[in-house]
Design a protein around this motif. Structure first.
Motif, PDB file in Angstrom:
ATOM      1  N   UNK A 208     -28.911  23.149  85.204  1.00 31.51           N
ATOM      2  CA  UNK A 208     -28.222  24.440  85.251  1.00 31.51           C
ATOM      3  C   UNK A 208     -27.836  24.893  83.847  1.00 31.51           C
ATOM      4  N   UNK A 209     -27.431  23.946  82.990  1.00 26.79           N
ATOM      5  CA  UNK A 209     -27.123  24.295  81.601  1.00 26.79           C
ATOM      6  C   UNK A 209     -28.382  24.759  80.879  1.00 26.79           C
ATOM      7  N   UNK A 210     -29.466  24.030  81.048  1.00 28.14           N
ATOM      8  CA  UNK A 210     -30.729  24.371  80.395  1.00 28.14           C
ATOM      9  C   UNK A 210     -31.214  25.762  80.816  1.00 28.14           C
ATOM     10  N   UNK A 211     -31.056  26.065  82.098  1.00 29.82           N
ATOM     11  CA  UNK A 211     -31.488  27.367  82.628  1.00 29.82           C
ATOM     12  C   UNK A 211     -30.448  28.468  82.445  1.00 29.82           C
ATOM     13  N   UNK A 212     -29.345  28.120  81.787  1.00 29.23           N
ATOM     14  CA  UNK A 212     -28.254  29.042  81.470  1.00 29.23           C
ATOM     15  C   UNK A 212     -27.556  29.606  82.703  1.00 29.23           C
ATOM     16  N   UNK A 213     -27.512  28.796  83.767  1.00 29.46           N
ATOM     17  CA  UNK A 213     -26.734  29.160  84.951  1.00 29.46           C
ATOM     18  C   UNK A 213     -25.267  28.802  84.723  1.00 29.46           C
ATOM     19  N   UNK A 214     -25.017  27.913  83.768  1.00 31.59           N
ATOM     20  CA  UNK A 214     -23.666  27.529  83.368  1.00 31.59           C
ATOM     21  C   UNK A 214     -23.514  27.744  81.868  1.00 31.59           C
ATOM     22  N   UNK A 215     -22.285  27.969  81.448  1.00 29.94           N
ATOM     23  CA  UNK A 215     -21.986  28.118  80.028  1.00 29.94           C
ATOM     24  C   UNK A 215     -21.793  26.735  79.409  1.00 29.94           C
ATOM     25  N   UNK A 216     -22.477  26.494  78.295  1.00 23.44           N
ATOM     26  CA  UNK A 216     -22.350  25.219  77.588  1.00 23.44           C
ATOM     27  C   UNK A 216     -21.138  25.300  76.672  1.00 23.44           C
ATOM     28  N   UNK A 217     -20.239  24.325  76.793  1.00 18.35           N
ATOM     29  CA  UNK A 217     -19.014  24.306  75.986  1.00 18.35           C
ATOM     30  C   UNK A 217     -19.038  23.177  74.970  1.00 18.35           C
ATOM     31  N   UNK A 218     -20.231  22.826  74.497  1.00 19.87           N
ATOM     32  CA  UNK A 218     -20.352  21.798  73.481  1.00 19.87           C
ATOM     33  C   UNK A 218     -20.537  20.420  74.074  1.00 19.87           C
ATOM     34  N   UNK A 219     -20.261  19.407  73.251  1.00 18.96           N
ATOM     35  CA  UNK A 219     -20.392  18.012  73.666  1.00 18.96           C
ATOM     36  C   UNK A 219     -19.129  17.249  73.262  1.00 18.96           C
ATOM     37  N   UNK A 220     -18.829  16.201  74.021  1.00 17.61           N
ATOM     38  CA  UNK A 220     -17.686  15.369  73.662  1.00 17.61           C
ATOM     39  C   UNK A 220     -18.121  14.318  72.633  1.00 17.61           C
ATOM     40  N   UNK A 221     -17.222  13.429  72.262  1.00 16.37           N
ATOM     41  CA  UNK A 221     -17.503  12.429  71.226  1.00 16.37           C
ATOM     42  C   UNK A 221     -18.624  11.476  71.639  1.00 16.37           C
ATOM     43  N   UNK A 222     -18.829  11.297  72.945  1.00 11.33           N
ATOM     44  CA  UNK A 222     -19.880  10.412  73.441  1.00 11.33           C
ATOM     45  C   UNK A 222     -21.211  11.138  73.615  1.00 11.33           C
ATOM     46  N   UNK A 223     -21.236  12.436  73.327  1.00 15.36           N
ATOM     47  CA  UNK A 223     -22.474  13.203  73.420  1.00 15.36           C
ATOM     48  C   UNK A 223     -22.730  13.826  74.776  1.00 15.36           C
ATOM     49  N   UNK A 224     -21.757  13.751  75.689  1.00 19.54           N
ATOM     50  CA  UNK A 224     -21.923  14.334  77.017  1.00 19.54           C
ATOM     51  C   UNK A 224     -21.670  15.831  76.969  1.00 19.54           C
TER      52      UNK A 224
END
Length: 59
Positions: free
Chosen positions: A26-42
């Motif tokens: 869903x993130x890749x297809x831009x159905x959700x807004x990406x809010x970055x990554x945490x310290x573990x890369x998630x």
């Protein structure tokens, strides 16, 4: 407006039951807004946005 609840994909999975892989698609297809990554890369997402998408798909 309420402050967004930003969580990683594992926490979003625990709250909604949507698989982390589905959330990443869903993130890749831009159905959700990406809010970055945490310290573990998630990837980070807004929990309310995920819940709204799940509700829309169920309707």
């Amino acid at each position: 407006m309420d402050e967004p609840i930003i969580v990683d994909t594992a926490a979003a999975h625990a709250a909604t039951g949507v698989a982390p892989g589905t959330l990443r698609v869903w993130l890749y297809r831009r159905h959700l807004t990406h809010h970055g990554r945490d310290a573990a890369g998630r990837d980070l997402v807004d929990l309310a946005e995920v819940q709204a998408r799940v509700a829309a798909k169920a309707a």
